[in-house]
Design an enzyme around this catalytic site. Structure first.
Site, mmCIF file in Angstrom:
data_model
loop_
_atom_site.group_PDB
_atom_site.id
_atom_site.type_symbol
_atom_site.label_atom_id
_atom_site.label_comp_id
_atom_site.label_asym_id
_atom_site.label_seq_id
_atom_site.Cartn_x
_atom_site.Cartn_y
_atom_site.Cartn_z
ATOM 1 N N GLU A 186 5.229 11.566 -18.243
ATOM 2 C CA GLU A 186 6.371 11.858 -19.124
ATOM 3 C C GLU A 186 7.646 11.149 -18.686
ATOM 4 O O GLU A 186 8.506 10.850 -19.514
ATOM 5 C CB GLU A 186 6.610 13.363 -19.218
ATOM 6 C CG GLU A 186 5.527 14.120 -19.996
ATOM 7 C CD GLU A 186 4.373 14.568 -19.118
ATOM 8 O OE1 GLU A 186 4.299 14.147 -17.943
ATOM 9 O OE2 GLU A 186 3.528 15.358 -19.602
ATOM 10 N N PHE A 195 2.706 31.106 -19.121
ATOM 11 C CA PHE A 195 2.030 29.886 -18.694
ATOM 12 C C PHE A 195 2.773 28.653 -19.209
ATOM 13 O O PHE A 195 3.109 28.572 -20.380
ATOM 14 C CB PHE A 195 0.577 29.880 -19.200
ATOM 15 C CG PHE A 195 -0.152 28.616 -18.850
ATOM 16 C CD1 PHE A 195 -0.389 28.290 -17.512
ATOM 17 C CD2 PHE A 195 -0.568 27.739 -19.830
ATOM 18 C CE1 PHE A 195 -1.047 27.118 -17.174
ATOM 19 C CE2 PHE A 195 -1.226 26.557 -19.502
ATOM 20 C CZ PHE A 195 -1.465 26.248 -18.169
ATOM 21 N N GLN A 196 3.052 27.735 -18.323
ATOM 22 C CA GLN A 196 3.777 26.491 -18.631
ATOM 23 C C GLN A 196 5.141 26.739 -19.270
ATOM 24 O O GLN A 196 5.584 25.982 -20.130
ATOM 25 C CB GLN A 196 2.911 25.560 -19.487
ATOM 26 C CG GLN A 196 1.698 25.074 -18.701
ATOM 27 C CD GLN A 196 0.999 23.879 -19.304
ATOM 28 O OE1 GLN A 196 0.987 23.701 -20.515
ATOM 29 N NE2 GLN A 196 0.406 23.059 -18.451
ATOM 30 N N LYS A 221 6.807 27.205 -29.569
ATOM 31 C CA LYS A 221 5.612 26.995 -30.386
ATOM 32 C C LYS A 221 5.706 27.704 -31.740
ATOM 33 O O LYS A 221 5.343 27.135 -32.770
ATOM 34 C CB LYS A 221 4.380 27.488 -29.631
ATOM 35 C CG LYS A 221 3.109 27.246 -30.416
ATOM 36 C CD LYS A 221 1.861 27.465 -29.608
ATOM 37 C CE LYS A 221 0.659 27.037 -30.453
ATOM 38 N NZ LYS A 221 -0.603 27.180 -29.730
ATOM 39 N N MET A 226 16.169 -2.939 -0.037
ATOM 40 C CA MET A 226 17.598 -2.637 0.045
ATOM 41 C C MET A 226 17.883 -1.615 1.147
ATOM 42 O O MET A 226 18.912 -1.691 1.818
ATOM 43 C CB MET A 226 18.106 -2.127 -1.308
ATOM 44 C CG MET A 226 19.604 -1.949 -1.365
ATOM 45 S SD MET A 226 20.482 -3.486 -1.003
ATOM 46 C CE MET A 226 20.756 -4.130 -2.652
#
Ligand SMILES: Cc1ncc(C[n+]2csc(CCOP(=O)(O)OP(=O)(O)O)c2C)c(N)n1
Lengths: 567, 163
Positions: free
Chosen positions: A55, A117-118, A167, A481
């Site tokens: 993502e 959940f999630q 949802k 760097m």
């Protein structure tokens, strides 16, 4: 009789709204709560959806799309881990004021707060790094919210907007009407320049004997490069750009000073330090630009044109503030300047002569070696072979600075880099996003061997959608760097900055079906680039470069920008 | 210097956290903050008392204005003549030996006794922040159990209004 609006599900409203907004591409990754939405994307078969591999990649791609096109980039992810994976991408876009809208799935509204959940409070997690965010609680608000999100992302000082979609909001139905336009009483982004301030700025330019135009990323957001060219050419005022401003003004223009700041050119830093008028245009006096702030442009009257009032007089006191859309301000300024009778051509000839001297005294340069590839040489070869007609992205570190120093850019939106946040792993997905927007252009990510491994999984995305991005790894086997700072400021103690293990990048590319090339000699660099361009498929070029090459000039952090280490 | 800032905001989900987050994220301090809806239930009015030199307070007001849900910001201390009020509830140990003194103080500060029990008095005092603070100082030696201050609210004098 007025036509009754149709009842649609939230998921349908989502797709319909994006179509109304003429969104052509979504970078996304599905998961549980957004499945109703994905189902509609499947049924509609538009907008086009690009399935990423992580993502973070989706958000950087949306960002690369936005930077290269000037349009709003769109990412779509699921709740919980899908949402939290977007944070670095959102913060990257926020720091550089890039217009993107990130849609995150959320657990159903009645479960929010239950540690379902999630579930993740993504609105809370991202609050400090978004321009604005929404948690949609009712399907009937969805279309309006989406319209507002795009409007806010793209107007005023641009930035990322997050829209969290529970949802049930996607499943429930509501009447669909899409707002014709958006008006918010609390947000009036279109500011135009005050005439009095423009006159003061014109006076200052007329009086100045040693002017410098200091240009930042705001110039690119405002699409005002033509107005800048007009201003500079008419007044003979030299231009320096920040990392974010690169591309605003052609590198080859005689009035170009190059980048300023920590790794800026000698002449740019000298000019800023000696000018009597510094006109900041869409730049924000970032610490990587100013060095020691009290000694920045110490002799200069300072003017600052910016759409964001908070960036005016934040770090440096400004004498002539102009809060305005940059394009509007420059148009007015050019009109005002045209009325003035000053002998622009000759009035600061001495100043331009002085700058030419500084330029001659210290050109951007490096020591070529016979059998060893210098990283700067690779960038020069990229420049030579593309003729600058390409979109370049960078990772972060030395690769980024060499790209900034040695590419010759002609146009805005051709140099995409994470300036404010300095996000390693940005360049490759950003390049994919730009390539998706411009399938026929050459898109090259100038990378370090460490940075590229932060989002290398997106090779899968590039392959799946036949996006022929070319990654050129300046492979020094170090977090280069970091190693440079350790060499210069930490007694050469290279603490954990050596990537002792590396994958075989050629085989890695090949395992994805991409083209992998390894280059070990200077004379192979050009041909390998030509091969990659001809191949028109995703390509990794692993360039083995001089391991301990440093980026110069360098101003140590916190020092005045005249204190440059030159070699 | 201390500044009293009034902020008119959209009465929307999460507005308070955006404002609080702005202060903490940018290292500005909040000495007090009070919020409640206005006549128009779609907006809320906040009064924030903060401390900082002029540059900082200028940044604070600009940053507040930049939040999408903020409709209007007024820095009273800088821009306008204003009236301010705060209310405090002070619960005190009320012993036979100090009851008279508590009532005398309450009288002097034009306060009210709002709750009485066998052992306690609860006093309400309204006034400027300074007056409220002074009252608390005066009754401290008498045995304060707890206090609740509302934080300051403010309004400009004369015709001007926040919106
Ligand atoms: C995500 C992230 N982690 C850490 C850093 C700190 N950092 C800045 S440059 C750099 C080294 C980059 O190495 P490499 O990609 O090989 O590029 P080079 O400097 O060698 O060109 C690191 C670790 C960062 N900018 N971003």
């Amino acid at each position: 009789m007025k036509e009754e609006a149709k009842e649609l599900t939230g998921a349908q409203i989502f797709v319909e709204s994006l179509l109304k907004l003429k969104v052509d591409l979504i970078f996304g990754y599905p998961g549980g709560v957004v499945l109703p939405l994905y189902d509609e994307l499947f049924k509609y078969q538009k907008p086009r959806h690009i399935l990423v591999r992580h993502e973070q990649g989706a958000v950087h791609m949306a960002d690369g799309y936005a930077r290269s096109t000037g349009r709003v980039g769109v990412a779509l992810v699921t709740s919980g881990p899908g949402a939290t994976n977007t944070v670095t991408g959102i913060a990257t876009a926020y720091m550089d004021s890039i217009p993107i809208v990130v849609f995150t799935g959320q657990v159903p509204t009645h479960m929010i707060g239950n540690d379902a959940f999630q579930e993740a409070d993504i609105v809370g997690i991202t609050r400090p790094c978004v321009k604005h965010s929404y948690l949609v609680r009712d399907t009937k608000d969805l279309a309006q919210t989406i319209a507002e999100a795009f409007y806010i992302a793209a107007s005023g000082k641009q930035g990322p907007v997050l829209v969290d979609l529970p949802k049930d909001v996607l499943v429930n139905q509501a009447k669909f009407t899409f707002p014709e336009s958006v008006e918010l009483r609390s947000y009036k982004p279109n500011v135009s320049a005050h005439v009095k301030q423009i006159e003061r700025l014109a006076d200052a330019l007329e009086e100045s004997k040693r002017p410098v135009l200091y240009v930042g990323g705001g110039m690119i957001s405002a699409n005002a490069a033509d107005e800048l060219k007009k201003l500079s050419h008419h007044t003979h005022a030299p231009v320096t750009e920040t990392l974010m401003g690169l591309g605003s003004f052609p590198t080859a223009d005689p009035l170009q000073l190059g980048m300023l700041g920590m790794h800026g050119t000698y002449r740019a830093n000298m000019a800023v330090s000696h000018c009597d008028l510094l006109v900041a245009l869409g730049a924000r006096f970032d610490d990587r630009v100013t060095g020691k702030i009290d000694e920045f442009a110490p002799h200069a009257k300072k003017a600052h044109v910016d759409i964001d009032p908070t960036s005016i007089s934040k770090n440096v006191k400004v004498d002539i503030p102009v809060v305005s859309d940059l394009k509007d301000a420059l148009k007015k300024l050019n009109t005002e300047i045209a009325k003035r009778k000053a002998d622009w051509r000759h009035k600061h000839e001495d100043w331009l002569a002085q700058i030419a001297e500084w330029k001659a005294a210290n050109k951007m340069r490096y020591q070529p070696k016979k059998n060893i590839i210098k990283p700067q040489f690779v960038v020069e070869e990229i420049d030579r072979i593309t003729g600058g007609d390409a979109i370049f992205t960078t990772e972060v570190g030395q690769n980024q600075m060499w790209a900034a120093q040695f590419l010759k850019l002609n146009r805005p939106r051709t140099f995409l880099t994470s300036g404010g946040l300095g996000t390693m792993g940005y360049g490759f997905p950003a390049a994919i996003g730009a390539q998706a927007a411009f399938p026929d252009k050459i898109v090259i990510d100038i990378a370090g061997d460490a940075s590229i491994q932060m989002n290398i999984q997106e090779l899968g995305t590039a392959m799946q959608y036949r996006l022929p991005v070319i990654v050129v790894i300046l492979n020094n086997g170090f977090l280069g760097m970091v190693r440079q700072w350790q060499q210069l400021f930490h007694g050469r103690r290279y603490a954990y900055s050596c990537t002792e293990f590396q994958p075989d990048f050629v085989k890695l590319a090949e395992s994805y079906g991409a083209l992998g090339l390894r280059v070990e000699k200077p004379e192979e660099v050009g041909p390998s680039l030509e091969r990659a361009i001809a191949a028109r498929k995703p390509t990794l070029i692993d360039c083995v470069v001089d391991r301990e090459e440093n980026v110069y000039p360098m101003v140590p952090a916190g020092a005045p920008i005249t204190k440059m280490l030159l070699a | 210097m201390r500044h009293t800032i009034s902020v008119l905001v959209e009465n929307k989900f999460g507005v308070l956290s955006r404002i609080a987050g702005l202060f903490s994220g940018r290292g500005f301090n909040i000495e007090s903050l009070s919020v409640a809806p206005t006549l128009d239930s779609s907006t809320s009015r906040m009064t924030i008392v903060t401390r900082g030199d002029d540059d900082i307070v200028e940044q604070i007001t600009k940053q507040l204005n930049k939040l999408i849900d903020v409709i209007k910001v007024v820095d009273f201390t800088r821009d306008e003549e204003f009236v301010e009020r705060e209310i405090v509830l002070v619960k005190l140990n009320a012993e036979p030996s100090n009851r008279a003194e508590i009532l005398r103080m309450t009288e002097i500060f034009r306060g009210k006794v709002v709750d009485v029990s066998a052992r306690t008095y609860t006093i309400e005092v309204t006034g400027t922040e300074g007056k409220v603070g002074a009252f608390i100082e005066m009754v401290k030696p008498l045995g304060v159990i707890e206090i609740a201050r509302s934080g300051k609210i403010a309004m400009s004098r004369g015709k001007k209004s926040l919106g």
